[in-house]
Structures are given as C-alpha cells and as structure tokens.
Design a protein around this motif. Structure first.
Motif, PDB file in Angstrom:
ATOM      1  N   TRP A  82       0.756  -1.078   0.107  1.00  0.00           N
ATOM      2  CA  TRP A  82      -0.016  -0.036   0.254  1.00  0.00           C
ATOM      3  C   TRP A  82       0.897   1.306   0.114  1.00  0.00           C
ATOM      4  CZ3 TRP A  82      -5.224  -0.297  -0.169  1.00  0.00           C
ATOM      5  CH2 TRP A  82      -5.952  -1.553  -0.120  1.00  0.00           C
ATOM      6  N   SER A  83       0.600   2.187  -0.977  1.00  0.00           N
ATOM      7  CA  SER A  83       1.092   3.488  -0.930  1.00  0.00           C
ATOM      8  C   SER A  83       0.633   4.453  -0.620  1.00  0.00           C
ATOM      9  CB  SER A  83       2.046   3.420  -2.224  1.00  0.00           C
ATOM     10  OG  SER A  83       2.936   2.510  -2.665  1.00  0.00           O
ATOM     11  N   GLY A  84       1.370   5.699  -0.050  1.00  0.00           N
ATOM     12  CA  GLY A  84       0.607   6.958  -0.031  1.00  0.00           C
ATOM     13  C   GLY A  84       1.469   7.998   0.834  1.00  0.00           C
ATOM     14  N   ILE A  85       0.778   8.627   1.583  1.00  0.00           N
ATOM     15  CA  ILE A  85       1.545   9.436   2.613  1.00  0.00           C
ATOM     16  C   ILE A  85       1.355   9.307   3.993  1.00  0.00           C
ATOM     17  CG2 ILE A  85       1.779  12.077   3.404  1.00  0.00           C
ATOM     18  CD1 ILE A  85       0.841  12.815   0.717  1.00  0.00           C
ATOM     19  N   ILE A  86       2.386   8.837   4.760  1.00  0.00           N
ATOM     20  CA  ILE A  86       2.444   8.488   6.248  1.00  0.00           C
ATOM     21  C   ILE A  86       2.379   9.565   7.173  1.00  0.00           C
ATOM     22  CG2 ILE A  86       4.624   7.650   6.874  1.00  0.00           C
ATOM     23  CD1 ILE A  86       3.269   5.111   7.731  1.00  0.00           C
ATOM     24  N   VAL A  87       1.564   9.540   8.287  1.00  0.00           N
ATOM     25  CA  VAL A  87       1.558  10.621   9.149  1.00  0.00           C
ATOM     26  C   VAL A  87       1.539   9.848  10.669  1.00  0.00           C
ATOM     27  CG1 VAL A  87       0.880  12.275   7.900  1.00  0.00           C
ATOM     28  CG2 VAL A  87      -0.985  11.061   9.168  1.00  0.00           C
ATOM     29  N   GLU A  88       2.076  10.492  11.587  1.00  0.00           N
ATOM     30  CA  GLU A  88       2.003   9.746  13.171  1.00  0.00           C
ATOM     31  C   GLU A  88       0.403  10.056  13.589  1.00  0.00           C
ATOM     32  OE1 GLU A  88       3.956  10.139  17.396  1.00  0.00           O
ATOM     33  OE2 GLU A  88       5.239  10.827  15.831  1.00  0.00           O
ATOM     34  N   GLY A  89      -0.090   9.347  14.197  1.00  0.00           N
ATOM     35  CA  GLY A  89      -1.351   9.355  14.225  1.00  0.00           C
ATOM     36  C   GLY A  89      -2.273   9.523  13.211  1.00  0.00           C
ATOM     37  N   GLY A  90      -3.259  10.611  13.117  1.00  0.00           N
ATOM     38  CA  GLY A  90      -3.628  10.804  11.770  1.00  0.00           C
ATOM     39  C   GLY A  90      -5.376  10.350  11.524  1.00  0.00           C
ATOM     40  N   LEU A  91      -5.712   9.448  12.465  1.00  0.00           N
ATOM     41  CA  LEU A  91      -6.956   8.747  12.598  1.00  0.00           C
ATOM     42  C   LEU A  91      -8.097   9.781  13.193  1.00  0.00           C
ATOM     43  CD1 LEU A  91      -6.832   5.195  13.830  1.00  0.00           C
ATOM     44  CD2 LEU A  91      -7.172   6.026  11.209  1.00  0.00           C
ATOM     45  N   PRO A  92      -9.092   9.963  12.258  1.00  0.00           N
ATOM     46  CA  PRO A  92     -10.127  11.142  12.999  1.00  0.00           C
ATOM     47  C   PRO A  92     -10.543  10.722  14.405  1.00  0.00           C
ATOM     48  CG  PRO A  92     -10.659  10.744  10.781  1.00  0.00           C
ATOM     49  CD  PRO A  92      -9.388   9.729  10.939  1.00  0.00           C
ATOM     50  N   GLY A  93     -10.918  11.401  15.048  1.00  0.00           N
ATOM     51  CA  GLY A  93     -11.309  11.137  16.534  1.00  0.00           C
ATOM     52  C   GLY A  93     -12.336   9.946  16.670  1.00  0.00           C
ATOM     53  N   THR A  94     -13.299  10.171  15.538  1.00  0.00           N
ATOM     54  CA  THR A  94     -14.332   9.359  15.532  1.00  0.00           C
ATOM     55  C   THR A  94     -13.941   7.869  15.104  1.00  0.00           C
ATOM     56  OG1 THR A  94     -15.698  11.079  14.691  1.00  0.00           O
ATOM     57  CG2 THR A  94     -16.706   9.066  14.638  1.00  0.00           C
ATOM     58  N   VAL A  95     -13.032   7.843  14.571  1.00  0.00           N
ATOM     59  CA  VAL A  95     -12.496   6.522  13.956  1.00  0.00           C
ATOM     60  C   VAL A  95     -11.878   5.690  14.973  1.00  0.00           C
ATOM     61  CG1 VAL A  95     -11.095   5.093  12.341  1.00  0.00           C
ATOM     62  CG2 VAL A  95     -12.371   6.979  11.367  1.00  0.00           C
ATOM     63  N   ARG A  96     -11.116   6.623  15.723  1.00  0.00           N
ATOM     64  CA  ARG A  96     -10.371   6.124  16.982  1.00  0.00           C
ATOM     65  C   ARG A  96     -11.375   5.394  18.043  1.00  0.00           C
ATOM     66  NH1 ARG A  96      -7.419  11.034  16.929  1.00  0.00           N
ATOM     67  NH2 ARG A  96      -8.528  11.465  18.990  1.00  0.00           N
ATOM     68  N   VAL A  97     -12.523   6.266  18.234  1.00  0.00           N
ATOM     69  CA  VAL A  97     -13.591   5.653  19.412  1.00  0.00           C
ATOM     70  C   VAL A  97     -14.079   4.264  18.783  1.00  0.00           C
ATOM     71  CG1 VAL A  97     -15.453   6.219  20.338  1.00  0.00           C
ATOM     72  CG2 VAL A  97     -13.772   7.887  20.063  1.00  0.00           C
ATOM     73  N   LEU A  98     -14.463   4.533  17.402  1.00  0.00           N
ATOM     74  CA  LEU A  98     -15.189   3.016  16.894  1.00  0.00           C
ATOM     75  C   LEU A  98     -14.100   2.082  16.964  1.00  0.00           C
ATOM     76  CD1 LEU A  98     -16.669   4.683  13.707  1.00  0.00           C
ATOM     77  CD2 LEU A  98     -17.832   4.163  15.672  1.00  0.00           C
ATOM     78  N   PHE A  99     -12.984   2.109  16.545  1.00  0.00           N
ATOM     79  CA  PHE A  99     -11.923   1.130  16.640  1.00  0.00           C
ATOM     80  C   PHE A  99     -11.802   0.280  18.135  1.00  0.00           C
ATOM     81  CE2 PHE A  99      -9.749   2.141  12.401  1.00  0.00           C
ATOM     82  CZ  PHE A  99     -10.285   1.022  11.802  1.00  0.00           C
ATOM     83  N   ASN A 100     -11.753   1.411  18.987  1.00  0.00           N
ATOM     84  CA  ASN A 100     -12.045   0.923  20.614  1.00  0.00           C
ATOM     85  C   ASN A 100     -13.007   0.453  20.783  1.00  0.00           C
ATOM     86  OD1 ASN A 100      -9.395   2.009  21.219  1.00  0.00           O
ATOM     87  ND2 ASN A 100     -10.167   3.977  21.540  1.00  0.00           N
ATOM     88  N   TYR A 101     -13.986   0.691  20.340  1.00  0.00           N
ATOM     89  CA  TYR A 101     -15.336  -0.175  20.643  1.00  0.00           C
ATOM     90  C   TYR A 101     -15.471  -1.432  20.361  1.00  0.00           C
ATOM     91  CZ  TYR A 101     -18.106   4.390  22.150  1.00  0.00           C
ATOM     92  OH  TYR A 101     -18.493   5.304  22.985  1.00  0.00           O
ATOM     93  N   ILE A 102     -14.837  -1.605  19.004  1.00  0.00           N
ATOM     94  CA  ILE A 102     -14.788  -3.202  18.360  1.00  0.00           C
ATOM     95  C   ILE A 102     -13.886  -3.842  19.010  1.00  0.00           C
ATOM     96  CG2 ILE A 102     -16.213  -2.269  16.439  1.00  0.00           C
ATOM     97  CD1 ILE A 102     -13.789  -2.483  14.888  1.00  0.00           C
TER      98      ILE A 102
END
Length: 293
Positions: A211-231
C-alpha cells in the motif's frame, strides 16, 4: 448603586461563562470527547455521518441558554423604573456589550479557521520526497518519518467506514489496521486509509501486497479511534496512518477551515447589523433629549 454593581457582576459572569463554554466545547470537538463525542456518535448511528460544526454550535447554544435567561431577567428589572432617556442609554450600553461579544466570537472563529489552514499547509507532509518502503513488522521497532511511504508484509483487518458532512462538502473514508501476518501483541501500529464512496464500496476493498501513500504519526479522525476501540481494536502509542494522497490527508482540515471562515463571515454581518442598531438607538436618544438653551 447596589443594583448597578450586581448588574455589572452578572454581566461579567455571563461573559466568562460564554468564553468557558466556547473553549470547552472546542476542546471536546478537537479531542472527540464528552458531549460532543456522544452527539457525534448518535448522528453516525442514525445517519451514517455527522456534522462537526453544527454539533459544536448546538452544544454551545444550549449551554448559553441559562445565561441568556438570567441576562434577560436582570435587563427587565433594570428597565422598570427608567425614563426614556435612561432607557435608551441602557439599551445602547447593552447593544455595545452584545457587539463586543460577537466581535470576540468572530475573533475566535477566524483564529480557529486560520489554525486549521496553517496546520494543513505547514505541518502536514506532502507528496514531495523519496518513497520509502517499510515492512509492517518494523512499526514500533524503527524510527518512522512522515511523508511518501509504501508499506508491505501485512494484511488488512476490520474496516471502519466514516463520514462527515460539512455543508460545503462531505468527507467519506474507510480505515483499516494493517498488521503483520504473524501478529505480535495484537496492537495496531499502522492504519491504511481506503478509497470508498460509502459502505457500498466495501466489496472493492481487497488485500494487496503493498500500500502506498503519505504516512503521518497519528492521523485517525477522533470518531474512527473511538469506533476502533468500541470493536476491540487496540491502538498503540504512537501509531501511524497511511493516507492515499495529499488531498485525502488534508481535505478535512481545509473543509473545517472553510466552515469556520463562513461562520466568521456570518458573525461579521451580525457585527455590522449591531452597529447600525447602536447608531439608530443613539439617534433616538438625541431626538429624545431636551433642547439646550
């Protein structure tokens, strides 16, 4: 004199409350926590996306309603025993204070807009630079530099579809953890942003060797972080996100900057309207004043 001192104290308290509420809900919005996070999750559950600026304004307005009621009550009490000239003077003073409050809100709004624009323009990486290749197993073991990157040696996990509505545009993305085939401690150290136009695009998402692109430290929207934690998807600290391109990385920050800029424009129009109201009241005061001999 006592009533005037009490009125000034109440006015200062209301101004302080307005400032505290504005800053607090701004912090909640940026951190995706508290009432802002819950209201956003309610919108996502019902509509599949949420409206960040509207969510902020609803919470801010609801928090100010008690202050407005108190201000109205004290204003009515002060107006009861005043003659016309004193009443007009009081209303001019109140109109000037309201204009000052709107100026403060407009200043805060334009500052937030500038902050998002500056962050997107100067602090987020672009597509310039040499493409680096990093194995999924190397995350957490070697230093990771932000910028153009290709990641290999892993596979996608659970996909989260995420949407934000911005009035002037929308933002539809999907994210998935990218883990080594031989997973270690179960924590996700890198996530991949996937191209999608909504949940209907999930069939087009397949495993790839790289997979190619631009990598950043952190970077997930807050909503997505919460949803990943939920599951139950654990997220390491630090973690990284690979975006497909510079546009995908920066679009939500530009959209936020534009929304706050439009809010600033609206507040500026209110300032102009309030200035005209003050001038009208001043003309009424001059007309009501007794002639000088």
């Amino acid at each position: 004199m006592r009533s005037q001192s009490l009125a000034r104290l109440v006015s200062l308290a209301i101004q302080a409350w307005t400032l505290i509420c504005g800053l607090y809900f701004l912090w909640e919005a940026l951190a995706y926590r508290g009432l802002f996070g819950r209201l956003a999750e309610f919108q996502i559950a019902r509509f599949g996306s949420y409206v960040p600026l509207l969510t902020y304004l609803v919470l801010f307005t609801l928090a100010l309603i008690p202050a407005w009621i108190i201000a109205w009550f004290f204003a009515r009490r002060r107006e009861e025993d005043l003659d016309l000239a004193a009443l007009l003077e009081l209303r001019i003073s109140q109109a000037r204070k309201l204009r000052l409050l709107i100026v403060a809100l407009a200043t805060a709004s334009v500052s937030v807009a500038a902050g998002f624009a500056i962050y997107a323009f100067w602090f987020l990486p672009g597509q310039d630079g040499e493409l680096r290749t990093i194995a999924a197993s190397e995350f957490g073991a070697v230093p990771i530099n932000e910028g153009p990157t290709r990641i290999v040696g892993g596979e996608l996990g659970t996909v989260i579809f995420f949407g934000q509505d911005w009035f002037i545009g929308d933002d539809r993305m999907a994210f998935s953890p990218y883990r080594p085939v031989a997973d270690g401690d179960g924590l996700s150290r890198v996530f991949v942003q996937l191209e999608t136009t909504g949940t209907r695009g999930r069939e087009a998402i397949v495993q790839r060797p790289a997979w190619s692109g631009i990598i950043v430290e952190g970077g997930l929207p807050g909503t997505v972080r919460v949803l990943f934690n939920y599951i139950g998807v654990g997220i390491s600290d630090p973690y990284y996100t690979l975006y497909q391109n510079e546009y995908a990385l920066k679009v939500r920050f530009w959209l936020q900057a534009m929304q706050w800029a439009f809010l600033t424009l609206f507040l500026t129009l209110l300032i102009v309207s309030q200035t005209r109201t003050i001038k009208k009241l001043e003309r009424q005061k001059d007309a009501a004043a007794p002639p000088a001999y």
